[in-house]
Enzyme design. Structure first.
Site, short mmCIF file in Angstrom:
data_model
loop_
_atom_site.label_atom_id
_atom_site.label_comp_id
_atom_site.label_asym_id
_atom_site.label_seq_id
_atom_site.Cartn_x
_atom_site.Cartn_y
_atom_site.Cartn_z
N GLU A 186 0.90 3.81 1.72
CA GLU A 186 1.13 4.33 3.13
C GLU A 186 2.47 3.64 3.64
O GLU A 186 3.36 4.04 4.16
CB GLU A 186 0.23 4.32 4.24
N CYS A 239 -2.83 -0.35 7.36
CA CYS A 239 -1.66 0.99 7.41
C CYS A 239 -2.01 1.81 8.56
O CYS A 239 -1.17 2.50 9.25
CB CYS A 239 -2.16 1.85 6.02
N CYS A 275 -6.33 1.74 5.60
CA CYS A 275 -7.08 0.53 6.00
C CYS A 275 -6.31 -0.12 7.46
O CYS A 275 -5.74 0.61 8.02
CB CYS A 275 -6.66 -0.39 5.07
N HIS A 313 0.81 -1.13 0.00
CA HIS A 313 0.08 0.03 0.19
C HIS A 313 0.71 1.17 -0.03
O HIS A 313 1.98 1.40 0.48
CB HIS A 313 -0.93 -0.01 1.25
ZN ZN Z 1 -3.51 0.33 3.63
#
Ligand code: ZN
Length: 151
Positions: A54, A85, A82, A52
């Site tokens: 992040e 993260c 999410c 991801h």
């Molecule tokens: Zn994430």
């Protein structure tokens, strides 16, 4: 306003993701009024569920600072983080999290749940959502619309 200035940089990253056929989510980390890390979602490219924006940005920031503590850093991301993260943000002690679009399904900073409601952690970031959210969510909508057409 600085929040919008940095969010625009995160949006630039999200657009790079879209160009590479990745879900357009971008992130920048800012310290002392300077970007120290930029990243975008690379889940398809890396075929890795943890790639991801992040996470990739946090990894770059830690490398740059030579420290896992990102205490004076602010993270800007185009979509609400999410669970994974959000956890990484707590672990790295990031000061402020500014996100664009809300994510009703996966969002853990106010939508589906709010990590700041969970008691007992030793760090809580300040969270602000909805910065340039129209532009952030439009990117995602257009991406998925184009995807559906291709099929
Ligand atoms: Zn994430």
């Amino acid at each position: 306003m600085n929040n919008e200035k940095w969010m625009k940089e995160a949006i630039k990253q999200a657009k790079k993701a879209a160009q590479k056929d990745e879900v357009p989510i971008g992130c920048v980390i800012v310290k002392d009024d300077q970007i120290i890390a930029r990243a975008y979602n690379k889940r398809e490219m890396k075929q890795c569920s943890t790639a991801h924006a992040e996470i990739l940005a946090i990894e770059k920031a830690c490398k740059k600072l030579g420290s896992w503590r990102l205490e004076d850093c602010d993270l800007y991301v185009t979509l609400e983080p999410c669970p994974m993260c959000s956890g990484a943000i707590i672990q790295s002690r990031i000061r402020n999290v500014i996100f664009g679009a809300y994510d009703p399904k996966g969002g853990c900073m106010g939508s589906n749940m709010n990590i700041n409601d969970v008691r007992g952690f030793n760090h809580y970031p300040y969270i602000e959502g909805g910065i340039l959210q129209d532009e952030c969510s439009r990117l995602l909508k257009e991406f998925f619309k184009a995807k559906r057409k291709k099929k």
